[in-house]
Design an enzyme around this catalytic site. Structure first.
Site, PDB file in Angstrom:
ATOM      1  CG  PHE A 197      -2.099  -0.962   1.064  1.00  0.00           C
ATOM      2  CD1 PHE A 197      -3.128  -0.813   0.138  1.00  0.00           C
ATOM      3  CD2 PHE A 197      -2.114  -2.085   1.882  1.00  0.00           C
ATOM      4  CE1 PHE A 197      -4.137  -1.746   0.024  1.00  0.00           C
ATOM      5  CE2 PHE A 197      -3.127  -3.023   1.786  1.00  0.00           C
ATOM      6  CZ  PHE A 197      -4.142  -2.860   0.863  1.00  0.00           C
TER       7      PHE A 197
ATOM      8  CG  HIS B 216      -8.671  -4.302  -1.494  1.00  0.00           C
ATOM      9  ND1 HIS B 216      -8.362  -3.123  -2.142  1.00  0.00           N
ATOM     10  CD2 HIS B 216      -7.500  -4.946  -1.310  1.00  0.00           C
ATOM     11  CE1 HIS B 216      -7.058  -3.062  -2.334  1.00  0.00           C
ATOM     12  NE2 HIS B 216      -6.508  -4.146  -1.844  1.00  0.00           N
TER      13      HIS B 216
END
Length: 224
Positions: free
Chosen positions: A77, A186
């Protein structure tokens, strides 16, 4: 690849001597020779360099690295400071702001989390430029499963943040009652409104850590 030299080597070092890893190593080496691969070879194991096993408090599981130019640097991320913040991380920041009141920073560089004990692990550690999932099924999954197993065996409370179905598929490996497992959709734009927003993973993580006498995570990423 820059070698792992800290306590992870004791926990998962045997993986480097297995047949599947030899095949994986040769495949990855060939890919770097032929194509543009992310992250840079010296950054592949940054999650382990930045977060020794003994310091892991939280695990965030991603899939494969970002595949656009200059984004990936070995932490799921996260992107390098000068790179635009990707949509999924924008949504993580929005939830963090709603959950803990953190301001949204001007960068997506999450090294601060990693150095506080947040293991930011992709299940696949390399990718061919502009080809998502191009290194799936080559052996990285077996390697990172061994990492998850090593964390699961730790005799102390640890939080696992499982966002999205691929991450949640690892739940069956997590059988240590000392740990806390937090699941949510998600944070990508395609699924964020299905329950990631409002899931409050950051406050739940810190409440759990504090309840066990563990220093909570300072989730605020500063502007650069």
């Amino acid at each position: 690849m820059s070698a792992i030299t800290n306590d992870w080597l004791t926990a998962i070092g045997n993986e480097f001597h297995k047949e599947y890893y030899a095949k994986l190593y040769n495949f990855v080496k060939s890919e770097y020779n032929k194509y543009l691969i992310f992250p840079k070879a010296d950054d592949i194991f940054n999650a382990f360099h930045f977060t020794p096993l003994k310091e892991v408090k939280v695990v965030i599981l991603g899939q494969d690295p970002y595949h656009n130019d200059n984004q990936a640097h070995g932490l799921c991320f996260s992107v390098k400071p000068e790179v635009d913040i990707p949509p999924s991380l924008v949504n993580i920041y929005k939830e963090l702001q709603d959950d803990l009141g953190c301001y949204i920073p001007n960068n997506g560089y999450l090294e601060k989390w990693a150095k506080q004990g947040v293991l930011m692990l992709n299940t696949v550690l390399t990718v061919r430029a502009h080809q998502a999932n191009s290194h799936q099924g080559r052996g990285w999954e077996q390697f990172t499963d061994s990492v998850i197993e090593a964390v699961n065996k730790q005799d102390r409370p640890i939080v696992f943040l499982l966002w999205g179905r691929p991450a949640q598929a690892k739940k069956k490996m997590l059988n240590n009652s000392k740990h806390l497992i937090l699941e949510a959709p998600h944070p990508s734009p395609l699924s964020v409104y299905r329950g990631f927003f409002g899931s409050k993973p950051f406050s739940q993580t810190n409440d759990f850590l504090k309840s066990h006498g563990i220093e909570p995570i300072d989730w605020q990423i500063e502007n650069i």
